[in-house]
Design a protein around this motif. Structure first.
Motif, mmCIF file in Angstrom:
data_model
loop_
_atom_site.group_PDB
_atom_site.id
_atom_site.type_symbol
_atom_site.label_atom_id
_atom_site.label_comp_id
_atom_site.label_asym_id
_atom_site.label_seq_id
_atom_site.Cartn_x
_atom_site.Cartn_y
_atom_site.Cartn_z
ATOM 1 N N UNK A 184 0.976 -1.330 0.052
ATOM 2 C CA UNK A 184 0.117 -0.063 -0.006
ATOM 3 C C UNK A 184 0.769 1.249 -0.064
ATOM 4 N N UNK A 185 1.918 1.347 0.929
ATOM 5 C CA UNK A 185 2.906 2.551 0.729
ATOM 6 C C UNK A 185 3.609 2.624 -0.476
ATOM 7 N N UNK A 186 4.039 1.666 -1.234
ATOM 8 C CA UNK A 186 4.418 1.938 -2.437
ATOM 9 C C UNK A 186 3.667 2.110 -3.617
ATOM 10 N N UNK A 187 2.181 1.764 -3.446
ATOM 11 C CA UNK A 187 1.484 2.005 -4.285
ATOM 12 C C UNK A 187 1.066 3.501 -4.151
ATOM 13 N N UNK A 227 -6.403 10.349 -8.772
ATOM 14 C CA UNK A 227 -5.346 9.604 -8.369
ATOM 15 C C UNK A 227 -5.729 8.747 -7.052
ATOM 16 N N UNK A 228 -6.895 9.025 -6.541
ATOM 17 C CA UNK A 228 -7.508 8.228 -5.251
ATOM 18 C C UNK A 228 -7.739 6.794 -5.810
ATOM 19 N N UNK A 229 -8.269 6.889 -6.971
ATOM 20 C CA UNK A 229 -8.867 5.682 -7.631
ATOM 21 C C UNK A 229 -7.584 4.692 -8.287
ATOM 22 N N UNK A 230 -6.692 5.306 -8.670
ATOM 23 C CA UNK A 230 -5.311 4.927 -9.039
ATOM 24 C C UNK A 230 -4.579 4.285 -7.887
ATOM 25 N N UNK A 231 -4.548 4.798 -6.725
ATOM 26 C CA UNK A 231 -4.151 4.253 -5.609
ATOM 27 C C UNK A 231 -4.918 3.024 -4.954
ATOM 28 N N UNK A 232 -6.171 3.219 -4.833
ATOM 29 C CA UNK A 232 -7.093 2.127 -4.189
ATOM 30 C C UNK A 232 -7.342 0.927 -4.973
#
Length: 403
Positions: A313-316, A339-344
């Motif tokens: 999760x940290x790396x993503x 960017x929230x969608x790309x992360x989660x």
């Protein structure tokens, strides 16, 4: 005996069908999430056949399971949309995966109890590729923007290739016992990637030209199957990237072949055929990882599993937020909430599972393979179950619906 091996695989395929029926008629959970739960159940309960008796080996995963999965994903990718979102996809799929690999490896080696940094970085390479299947289904359901869908799908297609190439280079260095040099690794990465891309493009073009003179949906489907496996095999024989070769071949046929050579009947035949293969392979991968988890000792370092999930999760987060911000500074402005969608939405699925199953029981990996199996499955489990279930509420909260 061959009869016993065949019986085991028939039983595994039957189990896959039963799982699919149960997911649709009983639980109504998405199939990938239900598969993950079944894999966990097999590992915890210790049930199932001895897959070693069925001739299961690591080459089966690499040379039989991977090519059709990669070809099917590339076949459906629109090249014009891909080129439109070229820079976000390339940034996330190449330097993004490299940064993610190093971050996951660093955190796991520092806090996860894995004393070999090389092993920790190898784990980072195998867990970094994303799987968009569940997310894209949600995108379709809520009416997400096409550009966002293209970025997520394109990133997944090419970060699979980057992750597998990195994994292969690191694994060879680890097993050979040679000192790892970043300069040599970078040169090897570029060589196998560019070589695989050119080879896949050439083979895809040749098959496209052949299909242009044929009007037989069964023969054309068979040519696509030969291309999927042949581009992978030939690239590996030439010490190039079979993954990138197959992806490029799939892009060529999916865009030029489908538009200029295939009839509607041929297109439908190829799509249904490869979707069916992908369904069976995905099912088998999760069942096989469950069977492998039975060998994990009870006194495993559970802290490593939790650290691996946190590292993922940290790396993503580091990659998605920093690269997205940078792209918005130097190029086309895109909504910040994406960017929230790309992360989660960076879910992990079949490719990390396939690479985990491809870990040989040799050298340093004799000690660390059980830990990596459990940590990798833990990451995929968290990703598909926790992130997968919470994705739709997040999209609705961010107002992604109906853009």
């Amino acid at each position: 005996m061959i009869e016993h091996a065949v019986g085991i695989y028939i039983g595994l395929l039957l189990l896959s069908c039963v799982i699919a029926i149960a997911s649709k008629m009983v639980t109504h959970l998405p199939y990938t999430i239900f598969l993950t739960l079944v894999g966990l159940g097999i590992g915890v309960l210790g049930i199932g056949p001895e897959i070693e008796k069925a001739g299961f080996g690591h080459d089966l995963i690499f040379f039989v399971f991977l090519p059709p999965l990669l070809f099917q994903g590339a076949f459906h990718m629109n090249l014009n949309s891909l080129l439109k979102q070229f820079w976000p996809i390339v940034c996330f799929a190449v330097p993004g995966v490299i940064v993610s690999t190093l971050l996951v490896g660093g955190v796991l080696g520092w806090l996860g109890g894995i004393s070999s940094m090389m092993v920790a970085i190898l784990f980072g390479a195998l867990i970094s590729p994303t799987d968009p299947v569940s997310v894209l289904a949600l995108f379709q359901e809520v009416g997400a923007p096409e550009d966002l869908k293209t970025i997520v799908e394109g990133e997944s297609l090419f970060n699979d290739a980057t992750g597998v190439v990195l994994f292969t280079i690191l694994l060879e260095a680890l097993l050979s016992g040679q000192e790892f040099g970043f300069g040599q690794a970078a040169f090897e990465f570029v060589k196998v990637s560019v070589g695989g891309l050119l080879l896949g493009a050439v083979l895809g073009w040749i098959v496209f030209k052949i299909m242009h003179h044929i009007e037989d949906h069964l023969l054309e489907n068979a040519l696509c199957l030969v291309l999927a496996y042949g581009s992978f095999w030939l690239a590996e024989v030439m010490h190039l990237s079979g993954v990138i070769g197959t992806v490029m071949a799939g892009l060529m046929i999916g865009n030029y072949g489908r538009r200029l050579s295939m009839s509607e009947k041929t297109t439908n035949t190829v799509e249904i055929f490869f979707e069916s293969i992908a369904f069976l392979i995905n099912s088998l991968l999760f069942v096989l990882i469950g069977l492998e988890l039975r060998e994990v000792p009870a006194n495993i370092m559970w802290m490593t599993v939790f650290v691996a999930i946190a590292a993922m999760l940290i790396a993503r987060a580091a990659v998605s937020y920093s690269f997205y911000w940078l792209l918005n500074q130097v190029g086309t402005k895109r909504p910040k909430r994406w960017n929230h969608i790309l992360f989660w939405g960076g879910l992990r699925g079949s490719i990390p599972i396939a690479l985990l199953l491809n870990l040989p029981n040799e050298g340093l990996l004799v000690t660390w393979r059980p830990v990596l199996l459990l940590a990798g499955f833990g990451c995929v489990f968290f990703s598909l179950v926790v992130q997968g279930i919470t994705m739709k509420p997040l999209m609705l909260k961010l107002g992604i619906k109906g853009e």
